[in-house]
Design a protein around this motif. Structure first.
Motif, PDB file in Angstrom:
ATOM      1  N   SER A 218      83.219 -21.367 -11.200  1.00 19.80           N
ATOM      2  CA  SER A 218      84.087 -20.214 -10.991  1.00 19.80           C
ATOM      3  C   SER A 218      84.449 -20.049  -9.516  1.00 19.80           C
ATOM      4  O   SER A 218      83.614 -20.292  -8.626  1.00 19.80           O
ATOM      5  N   ALA A 219      85.677 -19.603  -9.269  1.00 22.99           N
ATOM      6  CA  ALA A 219      86.098 -19.327  -7.898  1.00 22.99           C
ATOM      7  C   ALA A 219      85.404 -18.093  -7.341  1.00 22.99           C
ATOM      8  O   ALA A 219      85.169 -17.983  -6.140  1.00 22.99           O
ATOM      9  N   SER A 220      85.059 -17.149  -8.218  1.00 26.94           N
ATOM     10  CA  SER A 220      84.422 -15.903  -7.785  1.00 26.94           C
ATOM     11  C   SER A 220      82.950 -16.158  -7.451  1.00 26.94           C
ATOM     12  O   SER A 220      82.211 -16.723  -8.259  1.00 26.94           O
ATOM     13  N   LYS A 221      82.532 -15.729  -6.281  1.00 25.70           N
ATOM     14  CA  LYS A 221      81.154 -15.906  -5.835  1.00 25.70           C
ATOM     15  C   LYS A 221      80.608 -14.566  -5.328  1.00 25.70           C
ATOM     16  O   LYS A 221      81.369 -13.708  -4.868  1.00 25.70           O
ATOM     17  N   ALA A 222      79.292 -14.410  -5.395  1.00 22.09           N
ATOM     18  CA  ALA A 222      78.648 -13.199  -4.884  1.00 22.09           C
ATOM     19  C   ALA A 222      77.537 -13.594  -3.929  1.00 22.09           C
ATOM     20  O   ALA A 222      76.647 -14.387  -4.294  1.00 22.09           O
ATOM     21  N   ASP A 223      77.582 -13.067  -2.717  1.00 21.00           N
ATOM     22  CA  ASP A 223      76.494 -13.283  -1.772  1.00 21.00           C
ATOM     23  C   ASP A 223      75.234 -12.635  -2.326  1.00 21.00           C
ATOM     24  O   ASP A 223      75.250 -11.449  -2.666  1.00 21.00           O
ATOM     25  N   PRO A 224      74.112 -13.359  -2.456  1.00 24.90           N
ATOM     26  CA  PRO A 224      72.929 -12.791  -3.118  1.00 24.90           C
ATOM     27  C   PRO A 224      72.338 -11.577  -2.412  1.00 24.90           C
ATOM     28  O   PRO A 224      71.816 -10.668  -3.067  1.00 24.90           O
ATOM     29  N   THR A 225      72.424 -11.542  -1.093  1.00 21.72           N
ATOM     30  CA  THR A 225      71.887 -10.389  -0.367  1.00 21.72           C
ATOM     31  C   THR A 225      72.768  -9.160  -0.582  1.00 21.72           C
ATOM     32  O   THR A 225      72.274  -8.060  -0.875  1.00 21.72           O
ATOM     33  N   VAL A 226      74.060  -9.350  -0.465  1.00 20.68           N
ATOM     34  CA  VAL A 226      74.997  -8.236  -0.690  1.00 20.68           C
ATOM     35  C   VAL A 226      74.896  -7.759  -2.131  1.00 20.68           C
ATOM     36  O   VAL A 226      74.871  -6.554  -2.410  1.00 20.68           O
ATOM     37  N   SER A 227      74.815  -8.696  -3.069  1.00 25.12           N
ATOM     38  CA  SER A 227      74.812  -8.305  -4.474  1.00 25.12           C
ATOM     39  C   SER A 227      73.560  -7.504  -4.824  1.00 25.12           C
ATOM     40  O   SER A 227      73.635  -6.532  -5.584  1.00 25.12           O
ATOM     41  N   LEU A 228      72.407  -7.875  -4.268  1.00 24.12           N
ATOM     42  CA  LEU A 228      71.192  -7.121  -4.554  1.00 24.12           C
ATOM     43  C   LEU A 228      71.280  -5.715  -3.980  1.00 24.12           C
ATOM     44  O   LEU A 228      70.959  -4.732  -4.662  1.00 24.12           O
ATOM     45  N   ARG A 229      71.719  -5.581  -2.727  1.00 25.60           N
ATOM     46  CA  ARG A 229      71.843  -4.264  -2.106  1.00 25.60           C
ATOM     47  C   ARG A 229      72.840  -3.404  -2.873  1.00 25.60           C
ATOM     48  O   ARG A 229      72.599  -2.227  -3.154  1.00 25.60           O
ATOM     49  N   ARG A 230      73.971  -3.996  -3.237  1.00 26.99           N
ATOM     50  CA  ARG A 230      75.013  -3.238  -3.919  1.00 26.99           C
ATOM     51  C   ARG A 230      74.581  -2.844  -5.329  1.00 26.99           C
ATOM     52  O   ARG A 230      74.860  -1.741  -5.791  1.00 26.99           O
ATOM     53  N   GLY A 231      73.899  -3.760  -6.028  1.00 32.11           N
ATOM     54  CA  GLY A 231      73.415  -3.435  -7.364  1.00 32.11           C
ATOM     55  C   GLY A 231      72.422  -2.288  -7.347  1.00 32.11           C
ATOM     56  O   GLY A 231      72.477  -1.379  -8.186  1.00 32.11           O
ATOM     57  N   ARG A 232      71.495  -2.293  -6.396  1.00 28.12           N
ATOM     58  CA  ARG A 232      70.506  -1.218  -6.280  1.00 28.12           C
ATOM     59  C   ARG A 232      71.200   0.101  -5.897  1.00 28.12           C
ATOM     60  O   ARG A 232      70.857   1.166  -6.419  1.00 28.12           O
ATOM     61  N   ALA A 233      72.169   0.012  -5.004  1.00 27.50           N
ATOM     62  CA  ALA A 233      72.879   1.222  -4.585  1.00 27.50           C
ATOM     63  C   ALA A 233      73.663   1.826  -5.751  1.00 27.50           C
ATOM     64  O   ALA A 233      73.667   3.052  -5.941  1.00 27.50           O
ATOM     65  N   ALA A 234      74.317   0.978  -6.538  1.00 25.68           N
ATOM     66  CA  ALA A 234      75.090   1.470  -7.672  1.00 25.68           C
ATOM     67  C   ALA A 234      74.192   2.182  -8.679  1.00 25.68           C
ATOM     68  O   ALA A 234      74.560   3.207  -9.265  1.00 25.68           O
ATOM     69  N   THR A 235      72.995   1.645  -8.880  1.00 30.55           N
ATOM     70  CA  THR A 235      72.044   2.276  -9.786  1.00 30.55           C
ATOM     71  C   THR A 235      71.606   3.638  -9.263  1.00 30.55           C
ATOM     72  O   THR A 235      71.552   4.627 -10.008  1.00 30.55           O
ATOM     73  N   ALA A 236      71.272   3.703  -7.974  1.00 32.91           N
ATOM     74  CA  ALA A 236      70.829   4.968  -7.388  1.00 32.91           C
ATOM     75  C   ALA A 236      71.934   6.023  -7.466  1.00 32.91           C
ATOM     76  O   ALA A 236      71.657   7.210  -7.667  1.00 32.91           O
ATOM     77  N   LEU A 237      73.173   5.588  -7.329  1.00 31.84           N
ATOM     78  CA  LEU A 237      74.288   6.524  -7.462  1.00 31.84           C
ATOM     79  C   LEU A 237      74.412   7.001  -8.912  1.00 31.84           C
ATOM     80  O   LEU A 237      74.496   8.198  -9.185  1.00 31.84           O
ATOM     81  N   MET A 238      74.401   6.072  -9.863  1.00 32.63           N
ATOM     82  CA  MET A 238      74.604   6.434 -11.265  1.00 32.63           C
ATOM     83  C   MET A 238      73.513   7.356 -11.790  1.00 32.63           C
ATOM     84  O   MET A 238      73.791   8.331 -12.499  1.00 32.63           O
ATOM     85  N   LEU A 239      72.255   7.068 -11.471  1.00 32.64           N
ATOM     86  CA  LEU A 239      71.154   7.845 -12.044  1.00 32.64           C
ATOM     87  C   LEU A 239      71.054   9.252 -11.464  1.00 32.64           C
ATOM     88  O   LEU A 239      70.293  10.075 -11.973  1.00 32.64           O
ATOM     89  N   ALA A 240      71.840   9.547 -10.433  1.00 31.89           N
ATOM     90  CA  ALA A 240      71.874  10.911  -9.888  1.00 31.89           C
ATOM     91  C   ALA A 240      72.958  11.765 -10.524  1.00 31.89           C
ATOM     92  O   ALA A 240      73.041  12.962 -10.260  1.00 31.89           O
ATOM     93  N   LEU A 241      73.787  11.166 -11.385  1.00 35.08           N
ATOM     94  CA  LEU A 241      74.909  11.897 -11.964  1.00 35.08           C
ATOM     95  C   LEU A 241      74.467  12.711 -13.174  1.00 35.08           C
ATOM     96  O   LEU A 241      73.600  12.285 -13.933  1.00 35.08           O
ATOM     97  N   PRO A 242      75.084  13.868 -13.392  1.00 35.23           N
ATOM     98  CA  PRO A 242      74.766  14.644 -14.591  1.00 35.23           C
ATOM     99  C   PRO A 242      75.296  13.964 -15.847  1.00 35.23           C
ATOM    100  O   PRO A 242      76.344  13.340 -15.836  1.00 35.23           O
ATOM    101  N   GLY A 243      74.543  14.088 -16.938  1.00 36.01           N
ATOM    102  CA  GLY A 243      74.917  13.470 -18.200  1.00 36.01           C
ATOM    103  C   GLY A 243      73.846  12.501 -18.641  1.00 36.01           C
ATOM    104  O   GLY A 243      72.683  12.590 -18.249  1.00 36.01           O
ATOM    105  N   SER A 244      74.233  11.544 -19.480  1.00 39.02           N
ATOM    106  CA  SER A 244      73.325  10.528 -19.989  1.00 39.02           C
ATOM    107  C   SER A 244      73.637   9.196 -19.323  1.00 39.02           C
ATOM    108  O   SER A 244      74.729   9.015 -18.767  1.00 39.02           O
ATOM    109  N   ALA A 245      72.695   8.263 -19.367  1.00 37.34           N
ATOM    110  CA  ALA A 245      72.906   6.952 -18.747  1.00 37.34           C
ATOM    111  C   ALA A 245      72.237   5.877 -19.587  1.00 37.34           C
ATOM    112  O   ALA A 245      71.220   6.111 -20.239  1.00 37.34           O
ATOM    113  N   TYR A 246      72.839   4.694 -19.556  1.00 40.93           N
ATOM    114  CA  TYR A 246      72.285   3.520 -20.242  1.00 40.93           C
ATOM    115  C   TYR A 246      71.880   2.476 -19.219  1.00 40.93           C
ATOM    116  O   TYR A 246      72.578   2.245 -18.230  1.00 40.93           O
TER     117      TYR A 246
END
Length: 552
Positions: free
Chosen positions: A363-391
């Motif tokens: 695939s042409a699309s690539k993800a830097d492993p360091t950036v992807s780990l930081r961004r994935g963890r950040a996205a989770t921390a953002l989502m789990l703070a939102l009101p409502g339900s989460a999967y």
């Protein structure tokens, strides 16, 4: 950062309204893909006994419920989403007794259990479809599915121009000359919901599993059961423009099905739940599935598909809370599942791939492993703070990336094969997850077997390597889920704070959340830091970091 002021246009309580405080309004639900969770039999495929054995570790994570992808009798042409018998367990996964033991174990640990239901189509091995093939055109047996005569000379052309979601035509011809519709693989013929027998059968299926004690259903392709009258051709210009409108998805009459199902579930104790997999837009249309007399939740795929961009995320969060709140429902947040590139990888891919294409070794699309780990963890921390339900999808709590190093001969997703490898498909997010770094198959199977190849990276990401490590992704999830419950964030209200264009900040109860989605550092507000997606090196947030601060 100032207290500004721009409160969310949807400053509504997501966790409570006139319908009461049902558990699903604020629940965090953990998706188990049975084939890839835990294998007790040693055949390399996960099973119900394997799930039962690992449930204590799921409960320790701090979730409220589990959702199991299909385990029904199936030829497994599409990972069990091709169901041959809706009231039995495929021997690959065990028996009904194994299911009952798993259900009892989950309930004993305080976990609700949601099971998958696939009403748009069955397997071609279902007894009804086998009877249809044996019967003549125009017969009662064929009326349960969508059989039509073809067009052109001697009916040699498909009845219309519809294409399968998995690639290729959505029609297959049978020996007597008629064609049958399958929006997915040719082994998955679509039911004809205009035939009342179909609806009656599924009500019986609902009651079968509710009587066994399940707490609800995730409904596959919930927007697809009803097709437009006359099965008109798809407008090619609308498809080219990426429109979600079609004569086979999102038809208005589908809502009558879920009103009937709602009544079935309401007759049982315990706030049983229906969750829609409905790929429709805009959000107002998705919210129609969760009106008070229909379903209870709908996966927020608009949120899942939003890129890592502060302005766009703020807009979709506002829009979601407003749209779902207007029908008295919670927004149901989700970042990953068994059909999408794992969010740790997806949010860092450059260039972003086309939706549904997947990624593979070339695939042409690539993800830097360091950036992807930081961004994935950040996205989770953002989502789990939102009101409502989460999967939460199995393995995301370990920070698992999408697996790309799967050779063509190892791939099993029908998308890959129906498109002759043009689309990589979904195998990369379905690789069996790692439990123990030094065990055979990383603890997935004592026999060391694995139906998809596991990468060497699984050793350092295994659950036992992360337990007790304060900097691990596992411990981040545990902490976030515990704090979410302690501070009642699921039933809270969101109030935006001003923090610049490339960051997000909001208050939910006594927790202030700041997310830096840009490059410039962002100040951390005063207060007690209770969660950080990455270790903080200073009093400011670097790129791709999220912090929760308790304000007094």
């Amino acid at each position: 950062m100032t207290d500004a002021s721009t409160q969310s246009a949807a400053h509504a309580t997501a966790g409570h309204d006139s319908r009461g405080g049902e558990w699903w309004r604020t629940a965090v639900i953990y998706q188990i893909y049975p084939r890839s969770f835990a294998d007790a039999s040693g055949d390399g495929v996960g099973d119900l006994a394997g799930i039962t054995g690992r449930l204590p570790q799921v409960a320790e994570l701090g979730v409220d419920a589990i959702w199991l992808s299909p385990f029904y009798t199936s030829p497994q042409k599409d990972g069990g989403y091709d169901v041959a018998d809706y009231r039995d367990i495929d021997p690959l996964f065990g028996t009904l007794d194994d299911f009952d033991r798993m259900l009892d174990a989950a309930h004993g640990l305080g976990l609700k259990v949601i099971v998958d239901l696939v009403p748009n189509h069955s397997s071609d091995q279902h007894e009804w479809f086998q009877a249809a093939l044996a019967a003549a055109p125009g017969s009662h047996e064929r009326s349960r599915y969508i059989f039509r005569d073809g067009k052109g000379s001697e009916g040699s052309l498909p009845p219309n121009n519809w294409q399968s979601v998995f690639g290729g035509p959505a029609w297959t011809r049978v020996p007597d000359g008629q064609w049958y519709l399958h929006l997915f693989d040719s082994s998955q013929p679509d039911f004809d919901w205009a035939n009342p027998e179909v609806g009656d059968m599924f009500v019986d299926v609902l009651r079968f599993w509710l009587d066994r004690g399940v707490d609800g259903f995730r409904v596959d392709v919930a927007h697809g059961n009803v097709k437009a009258v006359g099965l008109p051709d798809v407008d090619a210009e609308m498809v080219e423009a990426g429109s979600m409108e079609s004569p086979f998805f999102g038809q208005e009459d589908v809502h009558e099905i879920y009103r009937r199902w709602h009544e079935v579930l309401a007759a049982y104790d315990g706030d049983r739940v229906l969750c829609a997999e409905a790929w429709v837009s805009p959000l107002e249309k998705m919210a129609r599935y969760v009106r008070p007399d229909e379903m209870h939740q709908a996966f927020n795929f608009v949120y899942l598909e939003t890129p890592w961009d502060a302005a766009r995320l703020r807009d979709v969060i506002d829009h979601s809370i407003r749209a779902f709140g207007e029908v008295g429902a919670p927004s149901t947040w989700v970042l990953s599942n068994h059909d999408t590139i794992r969010h740790r990888t997806r949010l860092a891919l450059v260039p972003p791939p086309t939706h549904g294409a997947g990624i593979g070794p070339t695939s042409a699309s690539k993800a830097d492993p360091t950036v992807s780990l930081r961004r994935g963890r950040a996205a989770t921390a953002l989502m789990l703070a939102l009101p409502g339900s989460a999967y939460v999808y199995q393995g995301e709590e370990l920070g698992l990336p999408e697996v790309t190093a799967i050779e063509a001969h190892q791939r099993q997703d029908p998308t890959f094969h129906r498109t002759a490898g043009e689309l990589w498909g979904r195998d990369g997010c379905r690789v069996p997850i790692p439990w123990e770094a030094d065990a055979p198959a990383y603890g997935f199977s004592e026999a060391g077997a694995s139906w998809l190849p596991q990468p060497p990276l699984w050793a350092e990401l295994a659950r036992d390597r992360q337990e007790g490590d304060a900097g691990s992704t596992l411990e981040l999830y545990r902490s976030a889920l515990a704090l979410r419950a302690e501070h009642s964030l699921g039933s809270g209200e969101l109030e935006w704070l001003d923090v610049g264009r490339t960051a997000l900040a909001f208050r939910n109860g006594d927790i202030t959340v700041v997310a830096n989605l840009g490059h410039d550092a962002v100040d951390v507000p005063r207060g007690e830091i209770v969660l950080a997606s990455s270790p903080l090196d200073s009093a400011s947030l670097a790129a791709d970091e999220v912090v929760w601060v308790r304000t007094h």
